[in-house]
Design a protein around this motif. Structure first.
Motif, PDB file in Angstrom:
ATOM      1  N   LEU A   6       0.830  -1.201   0.000  1.00  0.00           N
ATOM      2  CA  LEU A   6       0.000   0.000   0.000  1.00  0.00           C
ATOM      3  C   LEU A   6       0.869   1.257   0.000  1.00  0.00           C
ATOM      4  N   CYS A   7       1.915   1.271   0.807  1.00  0.00           N
ATOM      5  CA  CYS A   7       2.803   2.441   0.859  1.00  0.00           C
ATOM      6  C   CYS A   7       3.503   2.667  -0.474  1.00  0.00           C
ATOM      7  N   LEU A   8       3.949   1.600  -1.115  1.00  0.00           N
ATOM      8  CA  LEU A   8       4.620   1.741  -2.409  1.00  0.00           C
ATOM      9  C   LEU A   8       3.677   2.246  -3.488  1.00  0.00           C
ATOM     10  N   VAL A   9       2.452   1.749  -3.488  1.00  0.00           N
ATOM     11  CA  VAL A   9       1.516   2.196  -4.519  1.00  0.00           C
ATOM     12  C   VAL A   9       1.114   3.646  -4.270  1.00  0.00           C
ATOM     13  N   LEU A  10       1.016   4.063  -3.015  1.00  0.00           N
ATOM     14  CA  LEU A  10       0.741   5.468  -2.733  1.00  0.00           C
ATOM     15  C   LEU A  10       1.930   6.346  -3.119  1.00  0.00           C
ATOM     16  N   ALA A  11       3.146   5.842  -2.902  1.00  0.00           N
ATOM     17  CA  ALA A  11       4.334   6.585  -3.320  1.00  0.00           C
ATOM     18  C   ALA A  11       4.387   6.717  -4.838  1.00  0.00           C
ATOM     19  N   ALA A  12       4.035   5.658  -5.534  1.00  0.00           N
ATOM     20  CA  ALA A  12       4.018   5.710  -6.998  1.00  0.00           C
ATOM     21  C   ALA A  12       2.999   6.727  -7.485  1.00  0.00           C
TER      22      ALA A  12
END
Length: 113
Positions: A6-12
């Motif tokens: 979830l954190c990576l997709v929000l960062a992307a």
């Protein structure tokens, strides 16, 4: 691992929305790598024990993976169009963003329940 996804997709999404408005290959590549890493982490997580059965969101992880995978494919299509021509149709960019946002919402519902 699921929270990492979830954190990576929000960062992307943040990198893509805030910084890659203009064609900047480095920022675009970072956006794509964060999104692909988030998808990989999600797929690895889906192999574990079931989540959200009591709340009725047990299938949201697979739906999120499907939507994010589709967004990744459309994003690769944007890169291909951009390399061939100088202008990407707004419809394709809107399609990529809409599918990705749907995947993010499903992933958030699956993760935070």
């Amino acid at each position: 691992m699921l929270l990492l996804s979830l954190c990576l997709v929000l960062a992307a999404g943040t990198i893509g929305g805030a910084l890659a408005v203009r064609w900047q290959p480095t920022v675009g590549a970072l956006h794509g790598l964060c999104g692909a890493a988030a998808l990989a982490a999600l797929i690895l997580t889906l192999g574990g024990p079931p989540r959200g059965v009591a709340m009725g969101v047990s299938s949201f992880g697979r739906i999120a993976a499907g939507l994010l995978g589709t967004a990744l494919l459309v994003g690769l299509g944007i890169v291909a169009i951009r390399l061939r021509t100088r202008r990407v149709p707004a419809f394709v960019i809107g399609l990529h963003a809409t599918i990705a946002i749907g995947g993010i919402v499903m992933l958030a519902a699956y993760t935070l329940v």
